[in-house]
Design a protein around this motif. Sequence first.
Motif, PDB file in Angstrom:
ATOM      1  N   SER A 219      30.140  69.007   5.008  1.00 60.56           N
ATOM      2  CA  SER A 219      29.346  68.187   5.927  1.00 60.56           C
ATOM      3  C   SER A 219      27.893  68.097   5.480  1.00 60.56           C
ATOM      4  CB  SER A 219      29.396  68.804   7.327  1.00 60.56           C
ATOM      5  OG  SER A 219      28.595  69.966   7.341  1.00 60.56           O
ATOM      6  N   PHE A 220      27.163  67.224   6.152  1.00 72.62           N
ATOM      7  CA  PHE A 220      25.740  67.056   5.862  1.00 72.62           C
ATOM      8  C   PHE A 220      24.980  68.354   6.153  1.00 72.62           C
ATOM      9  CE2 PHE A 220      21.531  65.345   5.889  1.00 72.62           C
ATOM     10  CZ  PHE A 220      21.584  64.238   5.058  1.00 72.62           C
ATOM     11  N   ALA A 221      25.459  69.117   7.139  1.00 73.05           N
ATOM     12  CA  ALA A 221      24.804  70.392   7.469  1.00 73.05           C
ATOM     13  C   ALA A 221      24.883  71.365   6.288  1.00 73.05           C
ATOM     14  CB  ALA A 221      25.466  71.012   8.699  1.00 73.05           C
ATOM     15  N   ASP A 222      26.024  71.334   5.555  1.00 72.60           N
ATOM     16  CA  ASP A 222      26.154  72.195   4.364  1.00 72.60           C
ATOM     17  C   ASP A 222      25.102  71.822   3.328  1.00 72.60           C
ATOM     18  OD1 ASP A 222      28.450  73.434   5.420  1.00 72.60           O
ATOM     19  OD2 ASP A 222      29.715  71.789   4.686  1.00 72.60           O
ATOM     20  N   LEU A 223      24.941  70.488   3.149  1.00 72.16           N
ATOM     21  CA  LEU A 223      23.956  69.995   2.190  1.00 72.16           C
ATOM     22  C   LEU A 223      22.560  70.497   2.554  1.00 72.16           C
ATOM     23  CD1 LEU A 223      22.886  68.098  -0.058  1.00 72.16           C
ATOM     24  CD2 LEU A 223      22.930  66.236   1.598  1.00 72.16           C
ATOM     25  N   LYS A 224      22.243  70.349   3.842  1.00 70.42           N
ATOM     26  CA  LYS A 224      20.906  70.705   4.298  1.00 70.42           C
ATOM     27  C   LYS A 224      20.637  72.202   4.080  1.00 70.42           C
ATOM     28  CE  LYS A 224      17.814  69.874   8.128  1.00 70.42           C
ATOM     29  NZ  LYS A 224      17.673  69.504   9.521  1.00 70.42           N
ATOM     30  N   GLN A 225      21.628  73.026   4.365  1.00 72.97           N
ATOM     31  CA  GLN A 225      21.432  74.471   4.223  1.00 72.97           C
ATOM     32  C   GLN A 225      21.238  74.867   2.754  1.00 72.97           C
ATOM     33  OE1 GLN A 225      20.852  76.794   6.539  1.00 72.97           O
ATOM     34  NE2 GLN A 225      20.403  78.034   4.719  1.00 72.97           N
ATOM     35  N   VAL A 226      22.042  74.251   1.868  1.00 73.41           N
ATOM     36  CA  VAL A 226      21.920  74.572   0.434  1.00 73.41           C
ATOM     37  C   VAL A 226      20.536  74.163  -0.072  1.00 73.41           C
ATOM     38  CG1 VAL A 226      22.702  73.726  -1.813  1.00 73.41           C
ATOM     39  CG2 VAL A 226      24.335  74.677  -0.220  1.00 73.41           C
ATOM     40  N   LEU A 227      20.071  72.985   0.365  1.00 77.06           N
ATOM     41  CA  LEU A 227      18.768  72.517  -0.111  1.00 77.06           C
ATOM     42  C   LEU A 227      17.622  73.354   0.467  1.00 77.06           C
ATOM     43  CD1 LEU A 227      19.267  68.642  -0.103  1.00 77.06           C
ATOM     44  CD2 LEU A 227      19.428  70.243  -2.026  1.00 77.06           C
ATOM     45  N   LEU A 228      17.787  73.807   1.700  1.00 76.54           N
ATOM     46  CA  LEU A 228      16.756  74.665   2.296  1.00 76.54           C
ATOM     47  C   LEU A 228      16.681  75.998   1.529  1.00 76.54           C
ATOM     48  CD1 LEU A 228      14.688  75.277   4.524  1.00 76.54           C
ATOM     49  CD2 LEU A 228      16.557  76.165   5.916  1.00 76.54           C
ATOM     50  N   SER A 229      17.844  76.573   1.232  1.00 72.04           N
ATOM     51  CA  SER A 229      17.853  77.839   0.467  1.00 72.04           C
ATOM     52  C   SER A 229      17.207  77.637  -0.888  1.00 72.04           C
ATOM     53  CB  SER A 229      19.282  78.339   0.252  1.00 72.04           C
ATOM     54  OG  SER A 229      19.921  78.493   1.479  1.00 72.04           O
ATOM     55  N   PHE A 230      17.531  76.517  -1.520  1.00 69.92           N
ATOM     56  CA  PHE A 230      16.938  76.231  -2.830  1.00 69.92           C
ATOM     57  C   PHE A 230      15.416  76.140  -2.732  1.00 69.92           C
ATOM     58  CE2 PHE A 230      15.134  72.773  -5.424  1.00 69.92           C
ATOM     59  CZ  PHE A 230      15.175  73.406  -6.659  1.00 69.92           C
ATOM     60  N   ALA A 231      14.937  75.366  -1.748  1.00 68.56           N
ATOM     61  CA  ALA A 231      13.489  75.153  -1.622  1.00 68.56           C
ATOM     62  C   ALA A 231      12.754  76.469  -1.371  1.00 68.56           C
ATOM     63  CB  ALA A 231      13.209  74.163  -0.492  1.00 68.56           C
ATOM     64  N   LYS A 232      13.343  77.310  -0.549  1.00 67.19           N
ATOM     65  CA  LYS A 232      12.683  78.590  -0.236  1.00 67.19           C
ATOM     66  C   LYS A 232      12.628  79.484  -1.468  1.00 67.19           C
ATOM     67  CE  LYS A 232      13.656  78.944   4.733  1.00 67.19           C
ATOM     68  NZ  LYS A 232      12.328  79.252   5.268  1.00 67.19           N
ATOM     69  N   GLU A 233      13.704  79.464  -2.231  1.00 67.71           N
ATOM     70  CA  GLU A 233      13.711  80.340  -3.402  1.00 67.71           C
ATOM     71  C   GLU A 233      12.808  79.789  -4.509  1.00 67.71           C
ATOM     72  OE1 GLU A 233      16.802  83.004  -5.931  1.00 67.71           O
ATOM     73  OE2 GLU A 233      17.422  82.143  -4.028  1.00 67.71           O
ATOM     74  N   MET A 234      12.757  78.470  -4.618  1.00 65.58           N
ATOM     75  CA  MET A 234      11.958  77.858  -5.687  1.00 65.58           C
ATOM     76  C   MET A 234      10.468  77.886  -5.360  1.00 65.58           C
ATOM     77  SD  MET A 234      12.793  76.420  -8.522  1.00 65.58           S
ATOM     78  CE  MET A 234      11.846  75.789  -9.857  1.00 65.58           C
ATOM     79  N   PHE A 235      10.130  77.599  -4.104  1.00 61.07           N
ATOM     80  CA  PHE A 235       8.714  77.410  -3.769  1.00 61.07           C
ATOM     81  C   PHE A 235       8.164  78.477  -2.823  1.00 61.07           C
ATOM     82  CE2 PHE A 235      10.330  73.179  -4.862  1.00 61.07           C
ATOM     83  CZ  PHE A 235       9.438  72.843  -5.869  1.00 61.07           C
ATOM     84  N   GLY A 236       8.979  79.436  -2.425  1.00 61.03           N
ATOM     85  CA  GLY A 236       8.476  80.507  -1.562  1.00 61.03           C
ATOM     86  C   GLY A 236       9.134  80.467  -0.189  1.00 61.03           C
ATOM     87  N   PRO A 237       9.243  81.639   0.452  1.00 56.57           N
ATOM     88  CA  PRO A 237      10.030  81.769   1.689  1.00 56.57           C
ATOM     89  C   PRO A 237       9.461  80.992   2.882  1.00 56.57           C
ATOM     90  CG  PRO A 237       8.911  83.835   1.132  1.00 56.57           C
ATOM     91  CD  PRO A 237       8.732  82.935  -0.031  1.00 56.57           C
ATOM     92  N   GLY A 284      22.618  63.049  -0.515  1.00 56.30           N
ATOM     93  CA  GLY A 284      23.430  62.355   0.474  1.00 56.30           C
ATOM     94  C   GLY A 284      24.880  62.782   0.404  1.00 56.30           C
ATOM     95  N   MET A 285      25.704  62.184   1.284  1.00 57.84           N
ATOM     96  CA  MET A 285      27.142  62.449   1.262  1.00 57.84           C
ATOM     97  C   MET A 285      27.777  61.452   0.299  1.00 57.84           C
ATOM     98  SD  MET A 285      27.231  64.949   3.255  1.00 57.84           S
ATOM     99  CE  MET A 285      28.997  65.266   3.380  1.00 57.84           C
ATOM    100  N   VAL A 286      28.620  61.956  -0.596  1.00 56.29           N
ATOM    101  CA  VAL A 286      29.207  61.087  -1.632  1.00 56.29           C
ATOM    102  C   VAL A 286      29.961  59.930  -0.965  1.00 56.29           C
ATOM    103  CG1 VAL A 286      30.781  60.977  -3.602  1.00 56.29           C
ATOM    104  CG2 VAL A 286      29.386  63.024  -3.228  1.00 56.29           C
ATOM    105  N   ASP A 287      29.640  58.712  -1.372  1.00 54.20           N
ATOM    106  CA  ASP A 287      30.263  57.518  -0.796  1.00 54.20           C
ATOM    107  C   ASP A 287      31.773  57.545  -1.080  1.00 54.20           C
ATOM    108  OD1 ASP A 287      31.178  54.686  -0.600  1.00 54.20           O
ATOM    109  OD2 ASP A 287      29.045  54.359  -0.190  1.00 54.20           O
ATOM    110  N   PRO A 288      32.603  57.247  -0.064  1.00 55.45           N
ATOM    111  CA  PRO A 288      34.066  57.256  -0.284  1.00 55.45           C
ATOM    112  C   PRO A 288      34.485  56.366  -1.457  1.00 55.45           C
ATOM    113  CG  PRO A 288      33.558  56.974   2.049  1.00 55.45           C
ATOM    114  CD  PRO A 288      32.246  56.964   1.319  1.00 55.45           C
ATOM    115  N   ASN A 289      33.758  55.280  -1.695  1.00 54.61           N
ATOM    116  CA  ASN A 289      34.090  54.408  -2.836  1.00 54.61           C
ATOM    117  C   ASN A 289      33.979  55.156  -4.157  1.00 54.61           C
ATOM    118  OD1 ASN A 289      34.586  52.170  -1.333  1.00 54.61           O
ATOM    119  ND2 ASN A 289      32.478  51.360  -1.486  1.00 54.61           N
TER     120      ASN A 289
END
Length: 341
Positions: A219-237, A284-289
């Motif tokens: 889901s989009f929530a999974d995407l958001k969580q992964v990107l948040l973890s990435f941002a915190k680790e890359m740029f600080g907590p 984004g979420m991969v387009d079904p097409n």
Amino acid sequence: MIEKINRLKEEVASAVATTPEAVEELRIKYLSKKGAVSALMADFRNVPAESKKEIGQKINELKAFVTERINGFKEQLSAGCDDEAALIDLTRSSTPYPVGSRHPLSIVKDDIIRIFAGMGFTIAEGPEIEDDWHVFSSLNFPADHPARDMQDTFFISRTPVDVLLRTHTSSVQTRVMEKTQPPIRIVCPGRVYRNEAISARAHCFFHQVEGLYIDKNVSFADLKQVLLSFAKEMFGPDTKIRLRPSYFPFTEPSAEMDISCDLCGGKGCAFCKGTGWVEILGCGMVDPNVLKSCGIDPEVYSGYAFGMGVERITNLKYRVKDLRMFSENDVRFLAEFESAR
Ligand code: DAH
């Protein structure tokens, strides 16, 4: 006197002579009339009678040792001894020579990969010379999309199919999905090319890392969580993220992600143009097409994708003002980054 003899012996033991001139120099220094051994002989006169035997013997031993050593060097030279190791003085301090440093883009790319690897992503790579299908058509770009324009893309040939330098690493998504059924969880680092005039802010080549996760119930929530973890680790907590709605042909819904500006802590400054936020990636979420094009059933699987520019992230971390610095190979510039970590 005994001390002096011992010191001379040590000196000769550590001396090295690899040329006839150096051997002759040694001979003059120790064995000539004005040499160190003759000087000892001269001093011998003043040695008290009871020590004469002992000291006389030591001087003779020293003389024999020096002669033997010098003859040894002569022999090595006349035998054309190229065994450097036999002549090298291992006690000498070494001469340091300059060591290179990793390129700032490699440092940041490796950081990105390390962070996503920690979340279970593996690395996938694809070719830089690509065809239309992998760069555009499979990714749902309409036939008249401006990215297909000569002004944006470097084409290599146009028959029988368009062959071109990839304009983004999203092409690797297609390559992997065509060959692998889900679950797929990859990051794809690589170089991309666009037909841009070179300036401080744009270059005709740069680097991206693409991410793709396809599985059941993603889901989009999974995407958001992964990107948040990435941002915190890359740029600080303390880093915050925000997602703004956007458009990419291959994702639906699509978003662009900003991170809170770490220069002003989100208050607004010249770097973030007063907004408190700076853009770092598209996602984004991969387009079904796209799933369908690659042989994956969109009724069963869903997934997210994201793509970021390595130069962009490097600039945010290190404030490099001119993109051209990355490809000029000025070692003074390149050496600044490894130590700045
Ligand atoms: N391919 C896009 C570009 O080059 C970046 C991107 C945006 C990749 C959104 C994605 C995505 O995977 O979901 O600008």
